[in-house]
Design a protein around this motif. Sequence first.
Motif: not given
Length: 563
Positions: A532-533, A554, A557
């Motif tokens: 979710s991050n 990372s 999203n």
Amino acid sequence: MTRTTTLTSIGRPTRCSPHRIVERRWPRRGWVSRGWVAAASAVLLLGSALGSVQTGAPSAAADTLYGHDVSWPQCPSPGGYGLPMPPDTTSFVVLGVKKVGVPGSPGTTDDPFPANPCLAAELAWATSRSKPVSAYVVAVFPTDSQLAARGTLGPWSATTRSGRLANLGYDEATEAIKDMTAAGWTPLPKMVWIDVEPRSAQPWPTGTPKRIAENRLVIQGLMRGLDAARLTYGFYASASPWTDIVGTWKLPAVPVWATAGTRGSSAAAAMCDGPSFSAGRVYQAQWYDDTRDYDLTCPAYIASPGRAFPPSDGSDYNGDWKNDLMARHASLQDLRVYRGTATAGFLPPQVVGTGWGGFNLIDTPGDLDGNGTPDVIARDKSGQLWLYPRSANGWLPRTSLGSTWAGYSQIFGPGDFTGDGIPDVVAKATSTGRLYVFAGTGTGGLGAAQLIAIGWGSLSPILGAGDWDRNGVPDLLARYPATGQLFLYPRAADGTWLPRVSLGTGWNAMTSFAGIGDVNGDAVPDLVVRQSNGYLWLYPRSETGGLPRIGLGSGWNIYNLLM
């Protein structure tokens, strides 16, 4: 290309198979070397003379050429059986590279598949007569000792049996190339046929989907080894042996050399119209009698065929034998491909399409249209499902798969779910939670819905992730959001469901799941998951279970779909 043959009183077989794996007795389908050689030679000859093969319909039918295949049985005694070489009028020759199928001579760990002892002499015979020459190489399943000694000699990780089997096939190609080079074959032939036949000296394991899956790994490795040397490859086999060894494996982009056995030239010519054992186009056909193996080129044949797209589970988009990750950018609405490295990572993205924001579902089901390259499906907001087919050069015009898909909350490609060698589509009905399979037709269409499970309404997401339990049959993964558990739903060899297996809890922290097959290069399917991050994780697997997860970075999203 093997035939049952007995030895006469003077020690010469009354008839050998096309590739003449000569034994006291051998199966009718096992004579690989000779028939394969002829077909390969014909292809190479035509390739040199005429240019390149068209992958679509030819602009004009080429004249039929007639040739022969030759291998170690044409060697003089005691090296072979002294069978006659082709007449000087032959148009092309296919040379068998390996001496295989001989009882008591399985080879050594240095080279488990010994070379045709007359390869150099036969090559010199053909070149002195200006005959175009191609090659064939017999695929062989390794013994345990060969696998232990040679299973690291390839591009796959050797941490799994699957990786070692694929490496062994790659090594078979490497050794064949060494033998051709040693025989003075410079430059190397443009066309090499892979002979897939039963063998009594070192038989293929058959009878179960797991064994068939392992056989495919060896052959896939051989294909990759030839491709790495920039050699075009095709298959020599016949329908029953092909099915016994590799099942319903469909490889429509790979050329075929078909055999009519003892039925004569007319029957061989008729095989040019197909269908072939592997769904590939027939470029060359063979027949034989008690003296020689004969070959002819098919009207579709123009020259040595173009490079075949690698066989994949639908996630190798650039044809480099490594699975890739596809993503849709949330704001820019473009479609991007992250090319796999096969070492648990991805290269920077490449934009492969724009204007994909109008779809509420996109997935990668594999090669639905049967042209040998993986495709994409996408559902628009009206409920229309579209097939976006691809060729090796890019996108082809889209086609509709129907307008009644709005009632499904999930639509995805699980691979070949029905066992016919063609990828399928699975969908979950929103209102009932029932799971349906839509069988692929192999020509860009889908069959009618077939119910395969009920009670899946509380599971989300559901995805195809390949053969996770390594029994030769594709499975499904599904999360139960009520508890955060992820489950493996394995399937038996007959396609029925086996008891589900928990893969742990805590999966509600994940917002996207992508089952794109083997990511870390060990020939075992893995799972890519986004947290979710926005952090992306690789969950690799061995053949017996999961391995520690690997961070992939990372910032993910920015994508609202991963596949």
